[in-house]
Design a protein around this motif. Structure first.
Motif, PDB file in Angstrom:
ATOM      1  N   ALA A 132       0.842  -1.199   0.000  1.00 24.38           N
ATOM      2  CA  ALA A 132       0.000   0.000   0.000  1.00 24.38           C
ATOM      3  C   ALA A 132       0.875   1.246   0.000  1.00 24.38           C
ATOM      4  O   ALA A 132       1.976   1.247   0.556  1.00 24.38           O
ATOM      5  CB  ALA A 132      -0.912   0.002   1.224  1.00 24.38           C
ATOM      6  N   PRO A 133       0.418   2.326  -0.624  1.00 25.40           N
ATOM      7  CA  PRO A 133       1.176   3.577  -0.566  1.00 25.40           C
ATOM      8  C   PRO A 133       1.248   4.105   0.850  1.00 25.40           C
ATOM      9  O   PRO A 133       0.382   3.820   1.679  1.00 25.40           O
ATOM     10  CB  PRO A 133       0.365   4.521  -1.471  1.00 25.40           C
ATOM     11  N   ASP A 134       2.271   4.879   1.136  1.00 26.88           N
ATOM     12  CA  ASP A 134       2.449   5.442   2.474  1.00 26.88           C
ATOM     13  C   ASP A 134       1.541   6.654   2.627  1.00 26.88           C
ATOM     14  O   ASP A 134       1.972   7.798   2.542  1.00 26.88           O
ATOM     15  CB  ASP A 134       3.916   5.821   2.703  1.00 26.88           C
ATOM     16  N   GLU A 135       0.257   6.384   2.871  1.00 22.37           N
ATOM     17  CA  GLU A 135      -0.698   7.477   2.956  1.00 22.37           C
ATOM     18  C   GLU A 135      -0.509   8.316   4.206  1.00 22.37           C
ATOM     19  O   GLU A 135      -0.866   9.487   4.242  1.00 22.37           O
ATOM     20  CB  GLU A 135      -2.126   6.926   2.905  1.00 22.37           C
ATOM     21  N   ALA A 136       0.022   7.708   5.238  1.00 22.18           N
ATOM     22  CA  ALA A 136       0.189   8.467   6.477  1.00 22.18           C
ATOM     23  C   ALA A 136       1.065   9.695   6.264  1.00 22.18           C
ATOM     24  O   ALA A 136       0.870  10.740   6.878  1.00 22.18           O
ATOM     25  CB  ALA A 136       0.803   7.566   7.547  1.00 22.18           C
ATOM     26  N   ALA A 137       2.063   9.539   5.364  1.00 21.83           N
ATOM     27  CA  ALA A 137       2.968  10.659   5.127  1.00 21.83           C
ATOM     28  C   ALA A 137       2.426  11.618   4.076  1.00 21.83           C
ATOM     29  O   ALA A 137       2.724  12.804   4.086  1.00 21.83           O
ATOM     30  CB  ALA A 137       4.334  10.124   4.688  1.00 21.83           C
ATOM     31  N   ALA A 138       1.617  11.092   3.129  1.00 16.27           N
ATOM     32  CA  ALA A 138       1.236  11.901   1.977  1.00 16.27           C
ATOM     33  C   ALA A 138      -0.159  12.506   2.081  1.00 16.27           C
ATOM     34  O   ALA A 138      -0.419  13.549   1.495  1.00 16.27           O
ATOM     35  CB  ALA A 138       1.324  11.051   0.715  1.00 16.27           C
ATOM     36  N   LEU A 139      -1.058  11.873   2.794  1.00 17.18           N
ATOM     37  CA  LEU A 139      -2.454  12.292   2.770  1.00 17.18           C
ATOM     38  C   LEU A 139      -2.692  13.483   3.685  1.00 17.18           C
ATOM     39  O   LEU A 139      -2.358  13.439   4.866  1.00 17.18           O
ATOM     40  CB  LEU A 139      -3.346  11.126   3.204  1.00 17.18           C
ATOM     41  N   PRO A 140      -3.252  14.567   3.162  1.00 22.49           N
ATOM     42  CA  PRO A 140      -3.522  15.742   3.999  1.00 22.49           C
ATOM     43  C   PRO A 140      -4.519  15.413   5.102  1.00 22.49           C
ATOM     44  O   PRO A 140      -5.395  14.559   4.941  1.00 22.49           O
ATOM     45  CB  PRO A 140      -4.122  16.750   3.008  1.00 22.49           C
ATOM     46  N   GLU A 141      -4.392  16.124   6.198  1.00 21.04           N
ATOM     47  CA  GLU A 141      -5.248  15.863   7.350  1.00 21.04           C
ATOM     48  C   GLU A 141      -6.557  16.637   7.305  1.00 21.04           C
ATOM     49  O   GLU A 141      -7.570  16.171   7.814  1.00 21.04           O
ATOM     50  CB  GLU A 141      -4.499  16.192   8.653  1.00 21.04           C
ATOM     51  N   ASP A 142      -6.563  17.843   6.724  1.00 25.60           N
ATOM     52  CA  ASP A 142      -7.788  18.643   6.753  1.00 25.60           C
ATOM     53  C   ASP A 142      -8.487  18.602   5.399  1.00 25.60           C
ATOM     54  O   ASP A 142      -7.901  18.274   4.366  1.00 25.60           O
ATOM     55  CB  ASP A 142      -7.479  20.088   7.144  1.00 25.60           C
ATOM     56  N   GLY A 143      -9.763  18.962   5.415  1.00 24.79           N
ATOM     57  CA  GLY A 143     -10.594  18.836   4.234  1.00 24.79           C
ATOM     58  C   GLY A 143     -10.168  19.699   3.067  1.00 24.79           C
ATOM     59  O   GLY A 143     -10.184  19.254   1.908  1.00 24.79           O
ATOM     60  N   GLU A 147      -8.945  18.458  -0.696  1.00 26.38           N
ATOM     61  CA  GLU A 147      -9.518  18.871  -1.980  1.00 26.38           C
ATOM     62  C   GLU A 147      -8.405  19.235  -2.965  1.00 26.38           C
ATOM     63  O   GLU A 147      -8.448  18.843  -4.143  1.00 26.38           O
ATOM     64  CB  GLU A 147     -10.453  20.060  -1.778  1.00 26.38           C
ATOM     65  N   ARG A 148      -7.410  19.987  -2.488  1.00 25.90           N
ATOM     66  CA  ARG A 148      -6.283  20.342  -3.361  1.00 25.90           C
ATOM     67  C   ARG A 148      -5.511  19.088  -3.793  1.00 25.90           C
ATOM     68  O   ARG A 148      -5.030  18.994  -4.927  1.00 25.90           O
ATOM     69  CB  ARG A 148      -5.355  21.318  -2.644  1.00 25.90           C
ATOM     70  N   TYR A 149      -5.381  18.167  -2.863  1.00 28.55           N
ATOM     71  CA  TYR A 149      -4.684  16.904  -3.142  1.00 28.55           C
ATOM     72  C   TYR A 149      -5.395  16.139  -4.257  1.00 28.55           C
ATOM     73  O   TYR A 149      -4.759  15.652  -5.207  1.00 28.55           O
ATOM     74  CB  TYR A 149      -4.644  16.083  -1.859  1.00 28.55           C
ATOM     75  N   CYS A 150      -6.717  16.062  -4.192  1.00 26.44           N
ATOM     76  CA  CYS A 150      -7.500  15.369  -5.217  1.00 26.44           C
ATOM     77  C   CYS A 150      -7.405  16.096  -6.562  1.00 26.44           C
ATOM     78  O   CYS A 150      -7.301  15.458  -7.622  1.00 26.44           O
ATOM     79  CB  CYS A 150      -8.959  15.254  -4.785  1.00 26.44           C
ATOM     80  N   GLN A 186     -16.993  15.777  -5.262  1.00 26.22           N
ATOM     81  CA  GLN A 186     -17.072  16.012  -3.823  1.00 26.22           C
ATOM     82  C   GLN A 186     -15.928  15.264  -3.187  1.00 26.22           C
ATOM     83  O   GLN A 186     -15.720  14.078  -3.457  1.00 26.22           O
ATOM     84  CB  GLN A 186     -18.391  15.467  -3.266  1.00 26.22           C
ATOM     85  N   CYS A 187     -15.141  15.913  -2.338  1.00 27.47           N
ATOM     86  CA  CYS A 187     -13.991  15.280  -1.697  1.00 27.47           C
ATOM     87  C   CYS A 187     -14.277  15.106  -0.205  1.00 27.47           C
ATOM     88  O   CYS A 187     -14.584  16.089   0.485  1.00 27.47           O
ATOM     89  CB  CYS A 187     -12.736  16.122  -1.889  1.00 27.47           C
ATOM     90  N   LYS A 188     -14.148  13.896   0.305  1.00 30.11           N
ATOM     91  CA  LYS A 188     -14.468  13.603   1.695  1.00 30.11           C
ATOM     92  C   LYS A 188     -13.284  12.905   2.366  1.00 30.11           C
ATOM     93  O   LYS A 188     -13.005  11.745   2.103  1.00 30.11           O
ATOM     94  CB  LYS A 188     -15.711  12.715   1.794  1.00 30.11           C
ATOM     95  N   ARG A 189     -12.598  13.666   3.218  1.00 32.56           N
ATOM     96  CA  ARG A 189     -11.497  13.092   4.015  1.00 32.56           C
ATOM     97  C   ARG A 189     -12.113  12.652   5.340  1.00 32.56           C
ATOM     98  O   ARG A 189     -12.257  13.418   6.279  1.00 32.56           O
ATOM     99  CB  ARG A 189     -10.411  14.166   4.226  1.00 32.56           C
ATOM    100  N   TYR A 190     -12.527  11.381   5.393  1.00 26.94           N
ATOM    101  CA  TYR A 190     -13.304  10.880   6.520  1.00 26.94           C
ATOM    102  C   TYR A 190     -12.571   9.764   7.266  1.00 26.94           C
ATOM    103  O   TYR A 190     -11.651   9.149   6.739  1.00 26.94           O
ATOM    104  CB  TYR A 190     -14.649  10.315   6.021  1.00 26.94           C
ATOM    105  N   ALA A 191     -13.051   9.509   8.479  1.00 21.79           N
ATOM    106  CA  ALA A 191     -12.577   8.368   9.254  1.00 21.79           C
ATOM    107  C   ALA A 191     -13.640   7.277   9.302  1.00 21.79           C
ATOM    108  O   ALA A 191     -13.543   6.339  10.080  1.00 21.79           O
ATOM    109  CB  ALA A 191     -12.227   8.807  10.674  1.00 21.79           C
ATOM    110  N   HIS A 240      -9.293   8.006  -3.673  1.00 22.26           N
ATOM    111  CA  HIS A 240      -8.395   8.973  -4.330  1.00 22.26           C
ATOM    112  C   HIS A 240      -7.259   8.286  -5.094  1.00 22.26           C
ATOM    113  O   HIS A 240      -6.680   8.868  -6.002  1.00 22.26           O
ATOM    114  CB  HIS A 240      -7.824   9.971  -3.306  1.00 22.26           C
ATOM    115  N   ASP A 241      -6.932   7.018  -4.738  1.00 25.71           N
ATOM    116  CA  ASP A 241      -5.906   6.291  -5.482  1.00 25.71           C
ATOM    117  C   ASP A 241      -6.276   6.139  -6.957  1.00 25.71           C
ATOM    118  O   ASP A 241      -5.402   5.945  -7.801  1.00 25.71           O
ATOM    119  CB  ASP A 241      -5.707   4.896  -4.879  1.00 25.71           C
TER     120      ASP A 241
END
Length: 256
Positions: A132-143, A147-150, A186-191, A240-241
């Motif tokens: 799996a990609p190292d999302e912990a390092a790359a994925l933004p924490e805030d919404g 959106e910019r990441y997507c 629509q971009c949803k950075r959810y848990a 997003h992958d």
């Protein structure tokens, strides 16, 4: 479900034929019948191994997709528990719709029920065989950053993508265009899995922006209600992958 003949069924006629022939030809015919019986026994004893190898071969061909779907359909809840409910449903779906028809067509249908747990374990192993990609390092924490990441991932795929303003976006976080098509996202950075509210919003955004297609993108999975509504309203549900390789089909629709 088609059933293969039992070992007793396979051995019956060679034994009868060999015994009858031995009365006329002698011990040589009985020896030939014995060799046939031995061959059938050895073939039958190796059937379980061939079954497992076939399941592994089919699952390996789909390991990239299985790994992606596992990431899409799993999430960690606020208590730190890994929730795999969506992935377990997806794993069973793959086994039932992709593996089972092929195994039945190849004469292994009688083994499926007794070895169902083994089949699921093989699919699980295939899904975990791709790093799996190292999302912990790359994925933004805030919404907003997500959106910019997507949008950046869509740019990599050849889209002209831009984020919208928070106010007045009418449900679209990203608007992207390519080859004369317009896509609203629509971009949803959810848990947790995304519900059907996001689908409703992006349907409205598609109409407001005059878009050809609409998608909800998330790092987590989607609820069954969201999937049902998305299927009815022709909305793409994506991890997003998938964005960096999102192209267009002939006729202008992004692939599902």
């Amino acid at each position: 479900m088609r059933r293969s003949s039992s070992l007793a069924d396979r051995l019956f006629w060679p034994i009868v034929a060999g015994g009858a022939a031995s009365l006329w030809v002698g011990p040589k015919a009985l020896a030939v019948a014995g060799l046939v019986v031995l061959g059938l026994v050895m073939h039958r004893l190796g059937r379980g191994g061939r079954f497992r190898r076939r399941v592994r071969a089919i699952a390996r061909r789909h390991r990239e997709t299985l790994a992606l779907r596992r990431r899409q359909e799993s999430y960690v809840d606020p208590y730190g528990n890994e929730i795999l409910d969506g992935w377990l449903r997806e794993r069973s779906y793959f086994a039932e719709r992709t593996l089972l028809p092929r195994l039945e067509a190849e004469g292994y249908g009688d083994l499926v029920e007794a070895r169902w747990d083994e089949i699921l374990d093989i699919v699980e192993a295939a899904s975990l065989s791709v790093a799996a990609p190292d999302e912990a390092a790359a994925l933004p924490e805030d919404g907003i950053a997500y959106e910019r990441y997507c949008a950046a991932l869509l740019e990599q795929a050849g889209w002209d993508a831009r984020t919208t303003k928070a106010a007045g976006d009418q449900g679209a976080d990203v608007v992207a265009e390519r080859d004369g098509l317009r896509l609203v996202v629509q971009c949803k950075r959810y848990a947790k899995p995304v519900g059907n509210g996001a689908v409703q919003e992006v349907v409205a955004a598609r109409s407001y922006w005059g878009a050809d297609c609409a998608a909800v993108v998330s790092n987590a999975g989607f609820t069954p209600a969201a999937r049902k509504l998305a299927a009815a309203t022709d909305v793409l549900l994506l991890h997003h992958d998938s964005l960096a390789a999102l192209g267009t089909r002939p006729g202008g629709r992004p692939p599902r």
